[in-house]
Design a protein around this motif. Structure first.
Motif, PDB file in Angstrom:
ATOM      1  N   ASP A  18       1.831  -0.021  23.270  1.00  0.00           N
ATOM      2  CA  ASP A  18       0.717  -0.575  22.512  1.00  0.00           C
ATOM      3  C   ASP A  18       1.082  -0.549  21.022  1.00  0.00           C
ATOM      4  O   ASP A  18       1.297   0.507  20.435  1.00  0.00           O
ATOM      5  N   LEU A  19       1.184  -1.730  20.402  1.00  0.00           N
ATOM      6  CA  LEU A  19       1.589  -1.834  19.003  1.00  0.00           C
ATOM      7  C   LEU A  19       0.404  -1.815  18.030  1.00  0.00           C
ATOM      8  O   LEU A  19       0.606  -1.847  16.816  1.00  0.00           O
ATOM      9  N   THR A  20      -0.792  -1.764  18.522  1.00  0.00           N
ATOM     10  CA  THR A  20      -1.970  -1.816  17.662  1.00  0.00           C
ATOM     11  C   THR A  20      -2.007  -0.684  16.639  1.00  0.00           C
ATOM     12  O   THR A  20      -2.232  -0.955  15.451  1.00  0.00           O
ATOM     13  N   PRO A  21      -1.783   0.578  17.005  1.00  0.00           N
ATOM     14  CA  PRO A  21      -1.812   1.632  15.981  1.00  0.00           C
ATOM     15  C   PRO A  21      -0.742   1.450  14.904  1.00  0.00           C
ATOM     16  O   PRO A  21      -0.985   1.695  13.731  1.00  0.00           O
ATOM     17  N   MET A  22       0.448   0.979  15.295  1.00  0.00           N
ATOM     18  CA  MET A  22       1.498   0.765  14.312  1.00  0.00           C
ATOM     19  C   MET A  22       1.114  -0.355  13.344  1.00  0.00           C
ATOM     20  O   MET A  22       1.315  -0.252  12.132  1.00  0.00           O
ATOM     21  N   LEU A  23       0.528  -1.433  13.846  1.00  0.00           N
ATOM     22  CA  LEU A  23       0.096  -2.533  12.997  1.00  0.00           C
ATOM     23  C   LEU A  23      -1.016  -2.089  12.052  1.00  0.00           C
ATOM     24  O   LEU A  23      -1.071  -2.514  10.896  1.00  0.00           O
ATOM     25  N   ASP A  24      -1.903  -1.220  12.535  1.00  0.00           N
ATOM     26  CA  ASP A  24      -2.959  -0.687  11.680  1.00  0.00           C
ATOM     27  C   ASP A  24      -2.369   0.096  10.514  1.00  0.00           C
ATOM     28  O   ASP A  24      -2.790  -0.057   9.361  1.00  0.00           O
ATOM     29  N   ILE A  25      -1.387   0.917  10.790  1.00  0.00           N
ATOM     30  CA  ILE A  25      -0.768   1.732   9.748  1.00  0.00           C
ATOM     31  C   ILE A  25      -0.038   0.844   8.744  1.00  0.00           C
ATOM     32  O   ILE A  25      -0.134   1.044   7.528  1.00  0.00           O
ATOM     33  N   VAL A  26       0.685  -0.142   9.221  1.00  0.00           N
ATOM     34  CA  VAL A  26       1.397  -1.051   8.326  1.00  0.00           C
ATOM     35  C   VAL A  26       0.408  -1.809   7.451  1.00  0.00           C
ATOM     36  O   VAL A  26       0.624  -1.982   6.244  1.00  0.00           O
ATOM     37  N   PHE A  27      -0.692  -2.253   8.008  1.00  0.00           N
ATOM     38  CA  PHE A  27      -1.703  -2.976   7.244  1.00  0.00           C
ATOM     39  C   PHE A  27      -2.324  -2.070   6.179  1.00  0.00           C
ATOM     40  O   PHE A  27      -2.522  -2.480   5.034  1.00  0.00           O
ATOM     41  N   ILE A  28      -2.607  -0.828   6.519  1.00  0.00           N
ATOM     42  CA  ILE A  28      -3.179   0.115   5.556  1.00  0.00           C
ATOM     43  C   ILE A  28      -2.187   0.398   4.434  1.00  0.00           C
ATOM     44  O   ILE A  28      -2.559   0.464   3.256  1.00  0.00           O
ATOM     45  N   MET A  29      -0.903   0.535   4.767  1.00  0.00           N
ATOM     46  CA  MET A  29       0.113   0.756   3.733  1.00  0.00           C
ATOM     47  C   MET A  29       0.225  -0.451   2.815  1.00  0.00           C
ATOM     48  O   MET A  29       0.365  -0.308   1.597  1.00  0.00           O
ATOM     49  N   LEU A  30       0.145  -1.645   3.367  1.00  0.00           N
ATOM     50  CA  LEU A  30       0.199  -2.852   2.559  1.00  0.00           C
ATOM     51  C   LEU A  30      -0.963  -2.892   1.578  1.00  0.00           C
ATOM     52  O   LEU A  30      -0.778  -3.182   0.385  1.00  0.00           O
ATOM     53  N   ILE A  31      -2.154  -2.600   2.041  1.00  0.00           N
ATOM     54  CA  ILE A  31      -3.328  -2.572   1.155  1.00  0.00           C
ATOM     55  C   ILE A  31      -3.147  -1.526   0.064  1.00  0.00           C
ATOM     56  O   ILE A  31      -3.439  -1.761  -1.109  1.00  0.00           O
ATOM     57  N   PHE A  32      -2.634  -0.346   0.430  1.00  0.00           N
ATOM     58  CA  PHE A  32      -2.416   0.715  -0.543  1.00  0.00           C
ATOM     59  C   PHE A  32      -1.471   0.258  -1.649  1.00  0.00           C
ATOM     60  O   PHE A  32      -1.733   0.464  -2.835  1.00  0.00           O
ATOM     61  N   PHE A  33      -0.349  -0.369  -1.289  1.00  0.00           N
ATOM     62  CA  PHE A  33       0.611  -0.791  -2.300  1.00  0.00           C
ATOM     63  C   PHE A  33       0.087  -1.931  -3.161  1.00  0.00           C
ATOM     64  O   PHE A  33       0.378  -1.998  -4.350  1.00  0.00           O
ATOM     65  N   ILE A  34      -0.700  -2.817  -2.592  1.00  0.00           N
ATOM     66  CA  ILE A  34      -1.273  -3.898  -3.386  1.00  0.00           C
ATOM     67  C   ILE A  34      -2.262  -3.344  -4.406  1.00  0.00           C
ATOM     68  O   ILE A  34      -2.262  -3.733  -5.574  1.00  0.00           O
ATOM     69  N   VAL A  35      -3.100  -2.419  -3.979  1.00  0.00           N
ATOM     70  CA  VAL A  35      -4.111  -1.857  -4.872  1.00  0.00           C
ATOM     71  C   VAL A  35      -3.481  -0.962  -5.927  1.00  0.00           C
ATOM     72  O   VAL A  35      -3.909  -0.952  -7.080  1.00  0.00           O
ATOM     73  N   SER A  36      -2.468  -0.206  -5.572  1.00  0.00           N
ATOM     74  CA  SER A  36      -1.893   0.752  -6.509  1.00  0.00           C
ATOM     75  C   SER A  36      -0.885   0.138  -7.479  1.00  0.00           C
ATOM     76  O   SER A  36      -0.473   0.794  -8.430  1.00  0.00           O
ATOM     77  N   THR A  37      -0.490  -1.092  -7.280  1.00  0.00           N
ATOM     78  CA  THR A  37       0.460  -1.734  -8.174  1.00  0.00           C
ATOM     79  C   THR A  37      -0.227  -2.064  -9.487  1.00  0.00           C
ATOM     80  O   THR A  37      -1.319  -2.609  -9.517  1.00  0.00           O
ATOM     81  N   SER A  38       0.422  -1.738 -10.581  1.00  0.00           N
ATOM     82  CA  SER A  38      -0.160  -2.080 -11.882  1.00  0.00           C
ATOM     83  C   SER A  38       0.357  -3.455 -12.278  1.00  0.00           C
ATOM     84  O   SER A  38       1.531  -3.769 -12.139  1.00  0.00           O
TER      85      SER A  38
END
Length: 138
Positions: A18-38
């Motif tokens: 089941d790849l759903t948990p891995m995709l969730d983590i990748v999506f959360i990391m992507l959001i984190f990097f977009i928000v934290s980028t200055s």
């Protein structure tokens, strides 16, 4: 015969991951990097800022006007003629009444070019600052 059918059914089932948990983590990391980028605004031209011992870091966001060593003026990553700078500044002021300007002038730029940019900003009533580098030796 019955045993052979059961045995066949068990061997034909495939293991699935089941790849759903891995995709969730990748999506959360992507959001984190977009928000934290200055997001840093630059003038569009590479300049070597003059050094000042009293330089301080400014946190206010502003429009950046670049002034190269050969007198070229850059506004919003586009080269602009000094005669058109006043009209462009007034156009920005109409859409953003409370904005400031940071002048990024090369240390080898002529004083006359810098004064002409400052004069245009003063006539428009726009607050400005000149970008410098903090001196390394204190």
């Amino acid at each position: 015969m019955r045993r052979s059918r059961l045995f066949q059914q068990q061997t034909t089932e495939e293991a699935q991951i089941d790849l759903t948990p891995m995709l969730d983590i990748v999506f959360i990391m992507l959001i984190f990097f977009i928000v934290s980028t200055s997001f840093v605004q630059e003038s569009g031209v590479k300049v070597e800022r003059p050094v000042a011992s009293t330089a301080t870091k400014q946190s206010q966001s502003a429009q950046v006007i670049g002034l190269s060593e050969n007198g070229q003026i850059w506004l919003n990553h586009q080269r602009i003629d000094v005669r058109l700078l006043s009209a462009s500044i007034n156009q920005i002021k109409a859409s953003q009444p409370r904005f400031a300007v940071i002048i990024e002038a090369d240390k080898r730029a002529t004083t006359g070019a810098l004064i002409s940019v400052i004069d245009i900003l003063r006539q428009a009533g726009i607050p400005y600052r000149v970008a410098t580098q903090k001196s390394q030796a204190n």
